[in-house]
Design a protein around this motif. Structure first.
Motif: not given
Length: 457
Positions: A70-77
């Protein structure tokens, strides 16, 4: 969203949604640039002319691991919940900007307040109006304990007795209402004396000292009404006040214009005068004004921020560092989740109060009757404006959607947006460009100082 850039020898990768920041080697930097849109085999093929295959594959493995963590290419939750948040959001007022004096003893050429008059009449806030404003703040702050009140102008020291009376009254409200006031004051320093300094050190959590930098710069833009410069009078007072506050809980705050685009020299001048806490802001005004920042000035401004960042690092390593407001980013916490959704808080959590008791969303809207929200006698009458400002955030602004810096600026200044585009749900593009540069410089500084700590260790 991923934002990548190179600065001062560092390859920096920002994962915008999580707030994670990575300093990587060349091969990993290039892998990340291809990772989302290119098959793994194609990444190896495309980079094989530059790097060893084993190094590319190792970088791909590391990038995959960062993505899983969860430190790269994460989505906006948070974006899916913005409509629900706006509908259910209950705000309380936590801060007031008291326009204690609509008058000034200087005639600053760029002053948006028109020498303190704010498009209206010269006036001083009475104790009675200020008292009602503090009562309103307490009554509308809900369960919030810590409340902020800024004494603003014009020049607040021109109404000094009322400032002291309001501080005393505010303190009397604390214990019975389970509140704690944090008072601040912004001054041009002309009326500062030892007695006032002693009181400020006792009662004011922060003091903002207005100074534009080098003598010739300050005196060109911040003269008395006679035309005489203010630098020689105020600098010794500011130096004394800063030392009396142990070089903390104050800011020397400057403004740069087209006349001093080399503003890094002014920040260095602040530091050479012995100040440790400082900020210098770009002037904002109509393009036709001779001092206003224009798009053509941006390359020079970007160069100045780079120069300032390098000077900041140099002085920090030499043990004579200073704090520059726009380079202060807390990467441990990441972009504040609340700020993603709430913006700056103007018109909802923060209000400006005129000398006669009118409420406006912030000091930059004062005098524009379209944004008159109510008054200290009747409270907030324009609840539609409260809702409008409450719905203003990075998700409501089209220009913010693809900006990597959006969670650090919370969508920028609503007043600048309105003044340039006629709506608070737009963005002042020149300001956006400068904000993006400041964020990049801030993160590079963090990387450079972390390197220095490793060397020292």
């Amino acid at each position: 969203m991923i934002h990548q850039y190179k600065s001062n020898g560092y390859n920096i990768v920002m994962d915008v949604e999580s707030g994670a920041v990575h300093v990587v080697d060349d091969v990993t930097y290039d892998v990340i640039a291809l990772f989302e849109d290119t098959e793994i085999s194609k990444i190896v093929e495309q980079l094989s002319d530059k790097y060893d295959k084993a190094d590319i594959e190792e970088a791909i493995s590391e990038v995959n691991q960062l993505k899983e963590d969860g430190q790269l290419f994460t989505q906006d939750i948070y974006q899916p919940f913005i409509e629900e948040f706006k509908d259910k959001r209950q705000t309380v007022v936590k801060a007031l900007c008291l326009h204690i004096a609509h008058d000034c003893n200087l005639a600053c050429k760029y002053c948006f307040a028109e020498e303190g008059e704010y498009h209206g009449r010269r006036a001083m806030m009475s104790f009675e109006v200020g008292k009602k404003a503090l009562d309103f703040l307490v009554a509308n702050s809900g369960s919030r304990v810590n409340l902020e009140v800024d004494f603003f102008g014009g020049e607040p020291l021109m109404n000094w007795d009322v400032v002291k009376q309001l501080v005393e009254y505010g303190r009397s409200l604390e214990e019975p209402n389970h509140k704690k006031f944090r008072f601040t004051l912004t001054t041009n320093g002309v009326l500062l004396n030892d007695e006032i300094m002693e009181y400020l050190n006792k009662e004011m959590s922060n003091v903002v000292l207005s100074l534009d930098g080098r003598k010739e710069v300050n005196d060109r833009m911040r003269p008395f009404r006679t035309g005489k410069g203010s630098y020689d009078l105020i600098v010794p007072k500011f130096q004394k006040l800063a030392e009396s506050r142990n070089q903390s809980n104050y800011y020397v705050r400057g403004t740069f214009t087209r006349d001093n685009l080399d503003f890094s020299e002014d920040v260095k001048h602040f530091a050479d005068l012995g100040f440790k806490q400082m900020s210098i802001e770009p002037v904002v005004g109509p393009e036709e004004d001779p001092y206003s920042i224009r798009e053509e000035d941006l390359p020079k401004i970007m160069e100045e921020y780079d120069k300032l960042a390098l000077e900041y690092i140099k002085r920090e390593k030499e043990g004579r560092g200073f704090n520059f407001f726009h380079f202060m980013i807390d990467l441990n916490q990441g972009p504040c989740v609340y700020k993603r959704l709430s913006g700056c808080g103007s018109g909802t959590e923060y209000l400006a109060v005129t000398p006669w008791g009118d409420f406006y969303p912030c000091h930059q809207f004062v005098g524009n009757e379209e944004f008159l929200m109510g008054n200290v006698d009747e409270g907030i009458k324009r609840t539609d404006l409260v809702k409008t400002f409450g719905n203003c955030n990075v998700y409501s602004k089209e220009k913010c959607k693809n900006c990597f810096a959006r969670f650090y600026c919370s969508g920028g200044c609503a007043a600048n947006s309105f003044n340039f585009h006629g709506t608070i749900n737009d963005a002042y593009e020149i300001g956006c460009e400068m904000e993006r540069k400041r964020v990049e410089c801030s993160i590079m500084i963090k990387a450079a100082l972390a390197d220095n700590e490793k060397e020292v260790y």
